[in-house]
Design an enzyme around this catalytic site. Structure first.
Site, short mmCIF file in Angstrom:
data_model
loop_
_atom_site.label_atom_id
_atom_site.label_comp_id
_atom_site.label_asym_id
_atom_site.label_seq_id
_atom_site.Cartn_x
_atom_site.Cartn_y
_atom_site.Cartn_z
N LEU A 87 0.66 -1.15 0.06
CA LEU A 87 -0.01 0.09 0.17
C LEU A 87 0.94 1.07 -0.03
CD1 LEU A 87 -3.01 -0.57 2.57
CD2 LEU A 87 -3.13 -0.55 0.06
N HIS B 233 5.06 39.34 7.99
CA HIS B 233 6.53 39.65 8.22
C HIS B 233 6.88 39.21 9.46
CE1 HIS B 233 10.25 42.11 8.22
NE2 HIS B 233 10.00 42.27 9.26
N GLY C 121 20.82 13.75 -14.41
CA GLY C 121 20.85 14.88 -13.72
C GLY C 121 19.58 15.44 -13.30
N ILE D 294 15.47 13.05 -9.53
CA ILE D 294 15.96 12.09 -8.68
C ILE D 294 17.55 11.88 -8.57
CG2 ILE D 294 15.91 9.47 -8.45
CD1 ILE D 294 13.17 9.50 -10.18
#
Length: 467
Positions: free
Chosen positions: A34, A444, A183, A186
């Site tokens: 699963l 902020h 590259g 992953i």
């Protein structure tokens, strides 16, 4: 309404739960585990490892600056593997609990089409289960079998020390050196992981740049960070062969500059994934495929009207969150609800340091599409919260339509980029303009303020940039 769903990954299990919510009788068939690739050998385990590498990076480069003095620390790979397993187990258990809670019938085994209205289930030991429950009649079926790593036809790629991402997540120990072929997302994530644990990493990429699907302005900070950390990167380079040698494996490459060899203890194949359809017997159900993927329309419907295909198996965008969205779309369509996906708002994320996140058109794509483009860029180095966090590498970049101010794309490199990209996705979904982003008050101090500043920068009015 009987719905059978083949595959228990983020596409299949989400579809199953949504179908149950809408009143369908749902059976979910899963042949391995699963959660699919995402929970077990993909999104979740890589992010567990990457979180630890991020902390190691802070300790290595920023601890003293942050007011932390530590006399000794090191990455504990075996302990990290245990943590990874614990988190996977907890999440998979959660999925199992959700299936039970929603009254979904779960069957572990391999689903095989008998015809367009029946599926039989074969047990893990490949013996057919000989009882009535193993042949399932359905009104609708949803195929969600996911994908598997591509093994390129490189001589020597079948060597036992040539591994895929599945294996790279669970190595017993960190190798002395690792060559990564590919590259992309992953490849770069694994480069970050193994480099942080002291492994000498080399990335070999055939295209001119790493993470080629993202905007160049946000990939640049990642490439610079990898190079600074000692990762070797060879772009526009083709792998010709892999051979066993005294130093481990020798990878022979070619490029415009000539032939080059790279030696590594292990080599990771990271050149992409392809749909997993091998066990389904799609022909018996009359389901069409093209280029190794199931053909679907915009509602995920195959040429057989009551059978749908979602996620990686249909050859579209191979991301877990896309699979989940497609699962909901398919189920809601089956159940007669109006449903849609806006594929322009798919976020793409790389969980390296700095994080990369992108949604919508890159600057190059927008220009190719014929837009009169205006761009706004704001550097993380000027953001107060990024300074506080010690993560000032990166930028926020808006790609906009000069004529209307509409936001066409948002691209980010920096802290929390993968969390903040949802603002860009929503802006594109609502066809928001730069003016509307500027008029939205951002808290902020936050990294999110950089999004507002980048919106101001489109017209050259960023408050916290020198003119």
């Amino acid at each position: 309404m009987k719905i059978v769903i083949i595959g228990g990954g983020p596409g299949g299990y989400v579809a199953a739960i949504r179908a149950a919510q809408l009143g369908a009788a749902v059976t979910l068939i899963e042949n391995k585990y699963l959660g699919g690739t995402c929970l077990n050998v993909g999104c979740i385990p890589t992010k567990v490892l990457l979180h630890t590498t991020e902390l190691l990076d802070v300790l290595k480069h920023d601890a003293k600056e942050l007011g932390i003095t530590i006399s000794d620390y090191h990455g504990d790979w075996p302990k990290l593997q245990k943590r990874k397993t614990k988190i996977i187990k907890k999440l998979v258990g959660g999925v199992n609990g959700l299936l039970k809670n929603n009254g979904i019938t779960k069957i572990m085994g391999t689903a095989v089409f008998v015809n367009a209205h029946q599926i039989k289930v074969i047990s893990d030991n490949q013996d057919e289960i000989n009882n009535a429950a193993t042949v399932i009649d359905f009104d609708f079926a949803i195929i969600a079998t996911g994908s598997k790593p591509v093994i390129p036809p490189i001589p020597g790629s079948n060597h036992p020390d040539v591994i895929t991402s599945d294996t790279a997540l669970s190595l017993d120990a960190v190798p002395e050196s690792l060559g990564i072929i590919g590259g992309g997302v992953i490849g770069c994530e694994f480069a970050s992981i193994y480099n942080a644990f002291g492994c000498k990493v080399t990335i070999i990429e055939m295209l001119p740049e790493i993470v080629a699907n993202m905007d160049r302005d946000i990939v640049k900070p990642l490439k610079e960070k990898l190079l600074k950390d000692g990762v070797d990167i060879f772009t526009s380079t083709r792998v010709e062969s892999i051979q066993e040698s005294a130093g481990g494996l020798t990878v022979t490459t070619s490029s415009q500059t000539g032939e080059k060899t790279i030696t590594a203890k292990k080599v990771l194949l990271s050149v992409g994934r392809k749909p997993e359809l091998s066990t389904l017997n799609l022909d018996l159900a009359g389901i069409k495929t093209a280029r190794g993927a199931i053909v679907v329309n915009q509602k995920m419907q195959t040429n057989v009207p009551h059978i749908y295909a979602i996620g990686d198996c249909n050859g579209g965008v191979m991301l877990a969150h896309v699979a989940s969205a497609e699962g909901i779309l398919a189920v809601e369509t089956i159940m007669g609800k109006r449903s849609q996906i806006d594929f322009k708002t798919i976020p793409y994320c790389v969980y390296t340091k700095p994080e990369l996140a992108s949604v919508g058109l890159t600057e190059a794509q927008a220009r190719e599409a014929g837009y009169d483009v205006k761009v706004g860029i704001f550097p993380m180095a000027v953001n107060g919260k990024a300074m506080i966090m010690g993560e000032t590498t990166g930028v926020v970049k808006y790609v906009t339509d000069a004529a209307t101010g509409e936001i066409l794309g948002l691209h980010m490199a920096g802290p929390r980029a993968t969390d903040l990209i949802v603002e860009g996705a929503l802006a594109i979904r609502l066809e928001a303009t730069v003016a509307e982003l500027m008029a939205t008050i951002h808290a902020h101090p936050t990294v999110g303020e950089a999004l507002m500043e980048a919106a101001h920068a489109v017209d050259g009015h960023a408050i916290h940039l020198m003119r």
